[in-house]
Design an enzyme around this catalytic site. Structure first.
Site: not given
Ligand code: GLC
Length: 553
Positions: A224, A278
């Protein structure tokens, strides 16, 4: 744990001596556990619900599931506020049940990927509670970013950084005597304090957590906010145009060392585990650095996901994506949506069909029929591109974004922290419809689902679509079956077809051709021997607007 996997998913098209690791062209289905299926009838999805629906996922034709966080969490940000990384939230099940799920899925040929959240923890995590209880300057506070404020009485936050959830990134604490204390950093909501990745405890703890889940048969992790965990320890203000790697909290060079150590852990398993990042970065060169051979295996391709429904835009994104990945030898990923963004079956019907967090507003009109048609074509486009494919739960049903949720049911901090301007992300998290009728359309045995489903939800249900060969679900099933069977779709081969015109995207992989048409007037299909799949009914050899086909050359 017993599995039926081999490390090599398929024989490579270019011979038995160059095996293709499974993750290079996997189809990965994203489960948002709260909204997938409710096994115990309490209105919240859970692992029992997922276990009961594994046969559905097998029939769909996926290779792996990615679960958004299932850990214990106060749910201030839908589970991305983790209180304990070695537990499963009791609302979802238990670690034992997670192990059973991983095992049962493996028996059906489905691997499990879980979400790891390194940037921040929940404010209920034991480390943060200890930090709040400890005095200024204490070791407990050094695992986070506690600082004195600026200005008179320290009343101003330590930096000018802005949160991607809206508002500032610092919250002031209160001392035991009631006086105002230090501030702590949170790039997201105040309930998500940022960890200090310069602290050895933080690194060690995450490495242990990786092993904890890898030892339980988890095949990989989705990392994440992977470009955010490291901060400039001098905590300078943001602004100007920092050189690459020198932004105070984004894409700092020190991150790569962390992911190299994670890769070494992942590689130490008999079936190497997989790291998926991500990574939201505009610069394809900086993005690709995360995918060097000793770092992550793949990362989400958000450039493609955010582009509008436009031949030129999507063609350019495909080209730059393939170019950037080629430099590091990593496969691309193709993503149409996820739990953070507007569903394609709504977005593609807007006048501006690109996705941007800032541009998302209540009441932007859409034409659902157009969006649906384009979402079908987009499925065939992404399904034919080289690399791995992500399908967000419900997109295979063509679910639209639910844009008229009553304000009093919204839960997303993005909504609240934008002062109500941003509708937030709840509209793509509405519980799935499994049956045409009945309580919660088969989501759970009883109970109100945690977010209300629209009245017409039953028409999108699995039950309704299974009987309809023209449904979105039937299209996805047919597409994934062909994708698994066609040798041309397994490797990296990719070649643009020339001469198809500005309004058409056409490419060839082995002897398979994918053509997508965006223009208003129909075009003639490229020469072919067989029509494998079409996103719409065809008349003769003509491909109408907003439609895609898979052909055999
Ligand atoms: C990422 C996740 C999202 C979350 C953020 C903070 O972007 O996909 O859902 O709110 O991280 O953890």
């Amino acid at each position: 744990m017993s599995t039926t996997f081999s490390t090599v998913a398929q024989a490579a098209p270019d011979g038995p001596n160059s095996p293709v690791p499974w993750w290079r062209n996997a189809v990965i289905y994203q489960v948002y556990p709260r909204s997938f299926a409710d096994g115990n009838g309490d209105g919240t999805g859970d692992l029992a619900g997922v276990r009961s629906r594994l046969p559905y996922l097998r029939t769909l034709g996926i290779d792996a599931i990615w679960f958004t966080p299932w850990y214990s969490s106060p749910l201030a940000d839908g589970g991305y506020d983790v209180a304990d990384y070695r537990t499963v939230d009791p609302a979802f099940g238990s670690v034992d049940e997670a192990e059973r799920l991983v095992d049962e899925a493996a028996r059906l040929g489905i691997r499990t990927i879980i979400d790891i959240v390194p940037n921040h923890v929940s404010d209920q995590h034991e480390w943060f509670r200890a930090a709040l209880a400890a005095p200024q300057g204490s070791p407990q506070r050094q695992r986070f970013w506690f600082r004195s404020g600026r200005g008179s009485g320290g009343g101003e936050p330590p930096t000018n950084w802005e949160s991607s959830f809206g508002g500032g990134t610092w919250t002031r604490t209160t001392n035991p005597d009631g006086s105002p204390g230090e501030w702590y950093l949170h790039l997201f909501a105040p309930e998500q304090p940022d960890l200090n990745w310069n602290h050895p405890d933080v690194r060690r703890e995450h490495e242990d957590v990786l092993r904890f889940w890898f030892d339980r048969g988890v095949a990989g992790v989705r990392i994440d906010s992977a470009s955010m965990p490291v901060k400039d320890p001098a905590l300078p203000d943001a602004g100007g145009d920092p050189a690459p790697g020198e932004h105070p909290f984004l894409d700092r060079d020190e991150l790569h060392d962390i992911y190299r150590s994670w890769r070494a852990i992942a590689d130490s398993y008999e079936e190497p585990r997989v790291l998926v990042g991500e990574v939201w970065l505009a610069d394809p060169g900086r993005f690709a650095r995360y995918l060097r051979p000793d770092e992550m295996h793949t990362a989400f391709n958000f450039d493609f996901m955010t582009r509008p429904w436009d031949a030129g835009e999507l063609r350019a994104s495909i080209q730059s994506t393939l170019d950037a990945h080629r430099t590091v030898g990593a496969p691309a990923t193709w993503v149409l949506s996820n739990h953070d963004v507007t569903r394609p079956a709504t977005r593609y019907g807007r006048e501006d069909s690109s996705f941007g967090f800032a541009a998302r507003r209540f009441g932007t009109p859409t034409d659902l029929a157009t969006a649906h048609r384009r979402a079908r074509a987009a499925a065939l486009l992404t399904g034919a591109l080289p690399g791995s494919l992500y399908v967000y739960q419900g997109d295979e049903l063509g679910l639209p974004e639910v844009e008229d949720l009553p304000l009093d049911v919204l839960r997303d901090p993005m909504h609240f922290r934008s002062g109500g301007v941003d509708p937030g992300r709840d509209g793509c998290r509405v519980p799935l419809p499994w049956t045409a009728t009945g309580p919660s359309f088969g989501f759970g045995a009883a109970g109100e689902p945690w977010l209300p489903q629209p009245d017409g939800w039953g028409a999108y249900s699995v039950e309704s679509q299974e009987r309809d060969p023209a449904s979105m679900l039937s299209l996805y099933r047919a597409m994934l079956a062909i994708r698994h069977a066609e040798p041309g779709l397994l490797g990296d081969a990719f070649e643009w077809l020339a001469g198809t015109g500005e309004q058409t995207i056409a490419f060839r992989r082995g002897d398979l051709i994918c053509t997508v048409h965006f223009g208003p007037e129909p075009v003639t299909l490229p020469a072919h021997t067989e029509l494998l799949l079409a996103s719409t009914d065809l008349t003769g050899d003509l491909l109408p607007t907003d439609a895609a086909v898979w052909l055999r050359a």
